[in-house]
Design a protein around this motif. Structure first.
Motif, PDB file in Angstrom:
ATOM      1  N   PRO A 742       3.174  -8.497  -9.741  1.00  0.00           N
ATOM      2  CA  PRO A 742       4.344  -8.137  -9.909  1.00  0.00           C
ATOM      3  C   PRO A 742       4.894  -7.462  -8.764  1.00  0.00           C
ATOM      4  N   GLN A 743       6.346  -6.942  -8.799  1.00  0.00           N
ATOM      5  CA  GLN A 743       6.817  -5.992  -7.751  1.00  0.00           C
ATOM      6  C   GLN A 743       6.147  -4.639  -7.742  1.00  0.00           C
ATOM      7  N   VAL A 744       5.981  -3.917  -6.737  1.00  0.00           N
ATOM      8  CA  VAL A 744       5.777  -2.401  -7.132  1.00  0.00           C
ATOM      9  C   VAL A 744       7.241  -1.438  -6.791  1.00  0.00           C
ATOM     10  N   TYR A 745       7.139  -0.324  -7.119  1.00  0.00           N
ATOM     11  CA  TYR A 745       8.339   0.451  -6.943  1.00  0.00           C
ATOM     12  C   TYR A 745       7.965   1.762  -6.200  1.00  0.00           C
ATOM     13  N   VAL A 746       8.214   1.573  -4.761  1.00  0.00           N
ATOM     14  CA  VAL A 746       7.907   2.598  -3.747  1.00  0.00           C
ATOM     15  C   VAL A 746       8.863   2.649  -2.651  1.00  0.00           C
ATOM     16  N   ASP A 747       8.664   3.364  -1.761  1.00  0.00           N
ATOM     17  CA  ASP A 747       9.623   3.718  -0.593  1.00  0.00           C
ATOM     18  C   ASP A 747       8.671   2.671   0.557  1.00  0.00           C
ATOM     19  N   PRO A 748       9.215   1.628   0.763  1.00  0.00           N
ATOM     20  CA  PRO A 748       8.514   0.564   1.643  1.00  0.00           C
ATOM     21  C   PRO A 748       8.060   1.158   2.895  1.00  0.00           C
ATOM     22  N   ARG A 749       9.225   1.891   3.529  1.00  0.00           N
ATOM     23  CA  ARG A 749       8.881   2.382   4.943  1.00  0.00           C
ATOM     24  C   ARG A 749       7.616   3.431   4.692  1.00  0.00           C
ATOM     25  N   GLN A 750       7.598   4.344   3.847  1.00  0.00           N
ATOM     26  CA  GLN A 750       6.352   5.150   3.693  1.00  0.00           C
ATOM     27  C   GLN A 750       5.216   4.616   3.384  1.00  0.00           C
ATOM     28  N   ILE A 751       5.114   3.598   2.420  1.00  0.00           N
ATOM     29  CA  ILE A 751       3.907   2.629   2.137  1.00  0.00           C
ATOM     30  C   ILE A 751       3.378   2.153   3.372  1.00  0.00           C
ATOM     31  N   ILE A 752       4.366   1.468   4.127  1.00  0.00           N
ATOM     32  CA  ILE A 752       3.767   0.449   5.283  1.00  0.00           C
ATOM     33  C   ILE A 752       3.136   1.693   6.303  1.00  0.00           C
ATOM     34  N   GLN A 753       3.761   2.793   6.419  1.00  0.00           N
ATOM     35  CA  GLN A 753       3.084   3.646   7.346  1.00  0.00           C
ATOM     36  C   GLN A 753       1.751   4.092   6.811  1.00  0.00           C
ATOM     37  N   VAL A 754       1.538   4.252   5.418  1.00  0.00           N
ATOM     38  CA  VAL A 754       0.307   4.612   4.923  1.00  0.00           C
ATOM     39  C   VAL A 754      -1.051   3.410   5.140  1.00  0.00           C
ATOM     40  N   LEU A 755      -0.279   1.996   4.925  1.00  0.00           N
ATOM     41  CA  LEU A 755      -1.141   1.049   5.141  1.00  0.00           C
ATOM     42  C   LEU A 755      -1.555   0.968   6.456  1.00  0.00           C
ATOM     43  N   GLY A 756      -0.569   1.149   7.321  1.00  0.00           N
ATOM     44  CA  GLY A 756      -0.750   1.164   8.913  1.00  0.00           C
ATOM     45  C   GLY A 756      -2.023   2.097   9.304  1.00  0.00           C
ATOM     46  N   ASN A 757      -1.785   2.936   8.949  1.00  0.00           N
ATOM     47  CA  ASN A 757      -2.772   4.233   9.256  1.00  0.00           C
ATOM     48  C   ASN A 757      -4.232   3.852   8.789  1.00  0.00           C
ATOM     49  N   ILE A 758      -4.313   3.197   7.429  1.00  0.00           N
ATOM     50  CA  ILE A 758      -5.802   2.950   7.162  1.00  0.00           C
ATOM     51  C   ILE A 758      -6.121   1.789   7.925  1.00  0.00           C
ATOM     52  N   THR A 759      -5.246   0.619   8.063  1.00  0.00           N
ATOM     53  CA  THR A 759      -5.613  -0.421   9.023  1.00  0.00           C
ATOM     54  C   THR A 759      -6.036  -0.082  10.426  1.00  0.00           C
ATOM     55  N   LEU A 760      -5.313   0.715  11.030  1.00  0.00           N
ATOM     56  CA  LEU A 760      -5.591   1.304  12.354  1.00  0.00           C
ATOM     57  C   LEU A 760      -6.680   1.923  12.155  1.00  0.00           C
ATOM     58  N   ASN A 761      -7.201   2.855  11.493  1.00  0.00           N
ATOM     59  CA  ASN A 761      -8.473   3.850  11.319  1.00  0.00           C
ATOM     60  C   ASN A 761      -9.562   2.602  11.177  1.00  0.00           C
ATOM     61  N   ALA A 762      -9.272   1.634  10.422  1.00  0.00           N
ATOM     62  CA  ALA A 762     -10.555   0.482  10.322  1.00  0.00           C
ATOM     63  C   ALA A 762     -10.775  -0.231  11.536  1.00  0.00           C
ATOM     64  N   CYS A 763      -9.782  -0.858  12.232  1.00  0.00           N
ATOM     65  CA  CYS A 763      -9.840  -1.501  13.441  1.00  0.00           C
ATOM     66  C   CYS A 763     -10.665  -0.442  14.499  1.00  0.00           C
ATOM     67  N   GLN A 764     -10.135   0.764  14.572  1.00  0.00           N
ATOM     68  CA  GLN A 764     -10.856   1.715  15.546  1.00  0.00           C
ATOM     69  C   GLN A 764     -12.214   1.986  15.003  1.00  0.00           C
ATOM     70  N   ALA A 765     -12.705   1.817  13.857  1.00  0.00           N
ATOM     71  CA  ALA A 765     -13.961   2.066  13.366  1.00  0.00           C
ATOM     72  C   ALA A 765     -14.983   0.826  13.722  1.00  0.00           C
ATOM     73  N   MET A 766     -14.259  -0.424  14.113  1.00  0.00           N
ATOM     74  CA  MET A 766     -14.987  -1.543  14.502  1.00  0.00           C
ATOM     75  C   MET A 766     -15.070  -1.817  16.106  1.00  0.00           C
ATOM     76  N   THR A 767     -14.050  -1.325  16.776  1.00  0.00           N
ATOM     77  CA  THR A 767     -13.846  -1.659  17.997  1.00  0.00           C
ATOM     78  C   THR A 767     -14.079  -0.473  19.148  1.00  0.00           C
ATOM     79  N   SER A 768     -14.525   0.831  18.428  1.00  0.00           N
ATOM     80  CA  SER A 768     -14.582   1.735  19.403  1.00  0.00           C
ATOM     81  C   SER A 768     -16.055   2.687  18.960  1.00  0.00           C
ATOM     82  N   PRO A 769     -16.772   2.967  19.677  1.00  0.00           N
ATOM     83  CA  PRO A 769     -18.152   3.490  19.362  1.00  0.00           C
ATOM     84  C   PRO A 769     -17.985   4.764  18.643  1.00  0.00           C
ATOM     85  N   ASP A 770     -16.863   5.551  19.041  1.00  0.00           N
ATOM     86  CA  ASP A 770     -16.717   6.941  18.206  1.00  0.00           C
ATOM     87  C   ASP A 770     -15.505   7.073  17.310  1.00  0.00           C
ATOM     88  N   GLY A 771     -14.882   5.677  16.959  1.00  0.00           N
ATOM     89  CA  GLY A 771     -13.752   5.682  16.318  1.00  0.00           C
ATOM     90  C   GLY A 771     -12.532   6.023  16.810  1.00  0.00           C
TER      91      GLY A 771
END
Length: 870
Positions: A742-771
């Motif tokens: 089902p659809q979620v009831y949120v502010d898309p712009r803010q949720i994309i920012q949240v998911l982006g922050n987590i995704t960016l942190n995840a990539c940094q944790a895998m591609t840089s020795p010190d994150g």
């Protein structure tokens, strides 16, 4: 006429049947009652009122006390066994008989009483006894309350311990009912304030609070809690006796079902001793750091005057010192020399024979049998005197640089060099009680450095003088090798003469003695010298020597370890210079002196060990403080962030926009710029982007923007996130999204920012020795990590799980990642996850995280389902 029915056989038969049925019913009822009594969960006994005989006791009675009806045929036997102590037995008997009498008079049950019953096995149980009258007999109940009494006693003891602990720890508790306005303080808080217990009010404490702390405290207590539960801050109070005390206030906010704050509950702790200990520790750290730095400065100098000055500067930094003295001791002549004298902060001019001290001419040198110096040289003891009376009664004849007429405190230590004393160091103050045992220890440490440095400086000065004389009288030296050998041997310095061309090194006996050899056991080769150097020092020693040979240093000076005959290592100070060059201007001959500085190095190591020990003690004493300080710093940073974020955002974004436009223009007008320019322009763009993100995080954390919630599909949110925050080519990404979500009831712009922050942190944790920052490219095309995003419905929420195979989060940091300004990265300010958490919360969701160091992390983002989609 007789009743025919009564006389008929049929009627008689019916009466008999009814009688049997009644008897059977009565029998069953008695059986049920008997089983009920025997199996009752409490002890029961039936006492015959006529003679006190125990007619019956159930199984529970026997289980509790161990007595059977055979053991206690009547109540008198029961009393004898159950209450063996005579006075206590008499009290129980009197109380029971009185209760029975009252029950008979009032027509009531026998009221209960608590007694201690001694069981057959000797154990004592606390029992509540009560009873009821059954005709002339009594049914007595025995309820075991031993465990309840034990718990009550334990609770009472714990309450007493709590009160005692509060008194010992200087901790009080308080509460403030915000609805009624009622305030409560425990008695301990009145003791902390230094006033008598009375009705507590806020106005009672306000006049006692330090004026510098009052505004901050009032503001903290008056501000809305905004849903926060725990709060803490520290402030000072003035007790009525004038003493200043530090108070640590910690409290929790309580809320009603509507989220309204209704009560505050907290503790006050007197942390004055901790604050004082912190201040003492800080001062001690500063003083020992000064001593350590002074020791390094003293050890590095080969100039005696500079050594004297360094010692005086260090002493003046760590202790009172109006007058100061360094006197050297000539053991052969038994004389003391006042080499360095300070009176009231001014250097006293001296000549080789006399010195002007306090408007009088004192001999210089003076006999080592006199004064403070004579006492220390004779006894080898340090001197610590803190009053004129102690000075007068010390037994020391204070003449010739002893103490002046206004001196009230004297601290002096010997200058020890191995097993002999070469002089004294003395600090004097015009104030009483100026010095402590710690001061004596510090001065002794400085003196140990100074003694070695003075000895080295004297030896070096003597050696340099000899070398200079040798260079000036080279012809004489060549014809008087024996005289030269005697001079060198008399200097007590190791000496070497190196023929650089042949590699042959001529050494004196002292050089061999320093390592436990005799001269015949030492090879005259450069190679053997290299082999004797400690492996860890060999590269640096060779480099220092080569630098001098290459003309990079005017004098060769190096410290390294040489292996002695017994396998141990001795520290050697190697100082030398080139004295001959060949026709091509290349070095051909070099001489050097070698001094055993092992004791100096050991003294330095002792200073470092003492410093480390002090640091460990400070760390141990302030272990609990660190977390509180860190939390306080974070609170202060957050307060500053809240005040400055909105004001600096506009001021910083404008210049960043100009920089970004300038880079764009430079790229536009220089399409053919060389690779380095393009690289630097890219760096500028990246740094501008990073700065803008930091500003955005600051603004987002300081104030959450308005929420514009709409119904949106999870698939759209995830794909927009990956489009806006693409993973590097070295990260393999998998996405699993069920079609029926089902659809979620949120502010898309803010949720994309949240998911982006987590995704960016995840990539940094895998591609840089010190994150930290992501690399620009995928080196070698190898996959360095895996990122997965999958979703599922869970209750009335949609769970988006983002999992990476990165470095993971250590357990000690896992509960801190959502704290503002906490980060382990070399770059960033630690606001990404705190901002993300706030954004998720204002959208009606939550974030959970699971992680293990070295095994990756998994973030679960829960978003509310749109109501019509349910």
């Amino acid at each position: 006429m007789k009743d025919e029915k009564s006389n008929s056989p049929i009627a008689g038969s019916q009466d008999a049947a009814e009688h049997r049925q009644t008897e059977e019913t009565l029998r069953k009822s008695e059986e049920h009652f008997r089983l009920l009594i025997e199996r009752a969960p409490i002890g029961l006994a039936i006492i015959r009122g006529v003679d006190g005989a125990v007619e019956f006791s159930n199984d529970r009675f026997t289980q509790l006390f161990g007595y059977t009806s055979i053991d206690i045929p009547n109540i008198r036997d029961w009393w004898l066994f159950a209450y063996p102590e005579e006075n206590y037995r008499q009290w129980v008997m009197d109380a029971w008989n009185a209760a029975v009498s009252r029950a008979a008079q009032n027509g009531t049950d026998i009221e209960g009483q608590q007694v201690n019953i001694t069981c057959k096995n000797g154990a004592v149980r606390v029992v509540e006894i009560s009873g009821i009258s059954i005709g002339e007999n009594f049914l007595v109940t025995f309820t075991d309350i031993t465990e309840r009494k034990r718990v009550e006693q334990e609770l009472h003891e714990k309450q007493a311990l709590l009160l005692e602990a509060q008194h010992i720890a200087h901790v009080s508790n308080w509460w403030h009912d915000l609805i009624s306005g009622e305030v409560y303080w425990s008695d301990e808080f009145f003791g902390i304030l230094g006033i008598d217990p009375q009705k507590p009010t806020t106005e009672l404490a306000l006049p006692l609070i330090h004026p510098d702390d009052l505004p901050v405290l009032l503001k903290a207590m008056a501000e809305s809690t905004d849903g926060k539960v725990e709060h803490e801050h520290e402030f000072r109070i003035f007790r009525p006796d004038g003493e200043i005390r530090w108070i640590h206030n910690r409290w929790m906010a309580l809320y009603d079902k509507d989220g309204k704050e209704i009560k505050r509950v907290g503790t006050h702790q007197d942390v004055t001793e901790r604050k004082q200990a912190e201040e003492i520790s800080r001062r001690m750290m500063e003083r020992w750091s000064t001593i350590y730095r002074a020791g390094e400065e003293i050890s590095a100098s080969l100039d005696i005057e500079q050594v004297f000055q360094a010692v005086y500067r260090a002493v003046g930094q760590v202790m009172p010192c109006e007058d100061f003295l360094i006197s050297m001791y000539d053991e052969d002549r038994n004389l003391m020399w006042g080499d360095y004298i300070i009176e009231n902060g001014v250097r006293v001019a001296s000549n080789p024979y006399q010195v002007d001290v306090g408007n009088k001419i004192a001999p210089n040198p003076y006999p080592a049998t006199l004064g403070l110096g004579g006492f220390i040289v004779k006894t080898g003891q340090s001197v610590l005197l803190n009053s004129p009376q102690q000075i007068a009664t010390s037994g020391i004849n204070f003449v010739s640089y002893g103490s002046g007429p206004v001196t009230s405190s004297v601290l002096a230590v010997p200058l020890h060099l191995k097993d002999r004393i070469i002089g004294i160091v003395s600090a004097q103050s015009y104030s009483q009680d100026a010095y402590t045992s710690d001061d004596r220890e510090m001065l002794a440490m400085l003196a140990s450095h100074a003694a070695i440095a003075i000895d080295n400086a004297m030896l070096f000065e003597k050696a340099q003088s000899e070398i200079k004389e040798r260079m000036q009288a080279e012809e004489k030296i060549r014809v008087s090798q024996e005289q030269l050998h005697a001079v060198i041997e008399g200097s007590r310095l190791g000496f070497s003469d190196w023929n650089i061309k042949t590699g042959v090194i001529q050494r004196n006996e002292r050089w061999a003695e320093m390592l436990g050899f005799n001269l015949q056991e030492v090879e005259s080769s450069f190679m053997q010298w290299g082999d004797l150097i400690h492996p860890d020092d060999r590269v640096s020693a060779m480099r220092a020597l080569q630098d001098h040979l290459d003309g990079k240093t005017p004098i060769h000076r190096d410290e390294y370890r040489l292996r002695a005959k017994d396998g141990s290592y001795r520290w050697i100070l190697d100082q030398g210079t080139i004295i001959e060059y060949d026709a091509q201007g290349q070095p051909s001959r070099m001489t050097a002196t070698h001094t055993d500085i092992t004791e100096r190095k050991q003294a330095e190591e002792k200073v470092r060990q003492l410093n480390t020990e002090l640091e460990n003690r400070v760390e141990e004493r302030t272990r609990e403080l660190r977390e509180a300080q860190a939390q306080l710093v974070r609170h202060e940073k957050l307060a500053v962030l809240g005040q400055m974020a909105s004001s600096i955002g506009h001021e910083l974004r404008n210049p960043l926009g100009v920089i970004n436009s300038a880079v764009y223009y430079l790229k536009l007008v220089q399409p053919n710029a060389d690779e380095k320019i393009r690289q630097y322009l890219g760096i500028i763009e990246q740094e501008v982007h990073t700065s803008e993100k930091i500003i955005t995080d600051l603004l987002d954390f300081a104030r959450i923007k308005s929420v514009d919630r709409v119904a949106v599909s999870v698939s759209e949110l995830i794909h927009q996130t990956l489009a806006r925050f693409p993973a590097p080519a070295s990260v393999e990404v998998t996405v699993e999204i069920p079609n029926d979500l089902p659809q979620v009831y949120v502010d898309p712009r803010q949720i994309i920012q949240v998911l982006g922050n987590i995704t960016l942190n995840a990539c940094q944790a895998m591609t840089s020795p010190d994150g930290g920052a992501l690399p620009d490219s995928n080196a070698g095309g190898q996959k360095c990590g895996f990122l997965s995003l999958h979703t599922c419905a869970q209750d009335d929420m949609i769970n988006i799980v983002i999992t990476d195979s990165g470095v993971g989060i250590p357990a000690e940091n896992l509960n801190k990642i959502f704290e503002p300004l906490f980060t382990t990265k070399t770059r960033g300010v630690g606001l990404g996850l705190p901002v993300s958490q706030k954004l998720i919360q204002v959208n009606g969701g939550r974030i959970e995280v699971q992680s293990e160091a070295g095994k990756g992390s998994s973030f679960s983002v829960f978003l509310p389902i749109e109501k019509e989609s349910k």
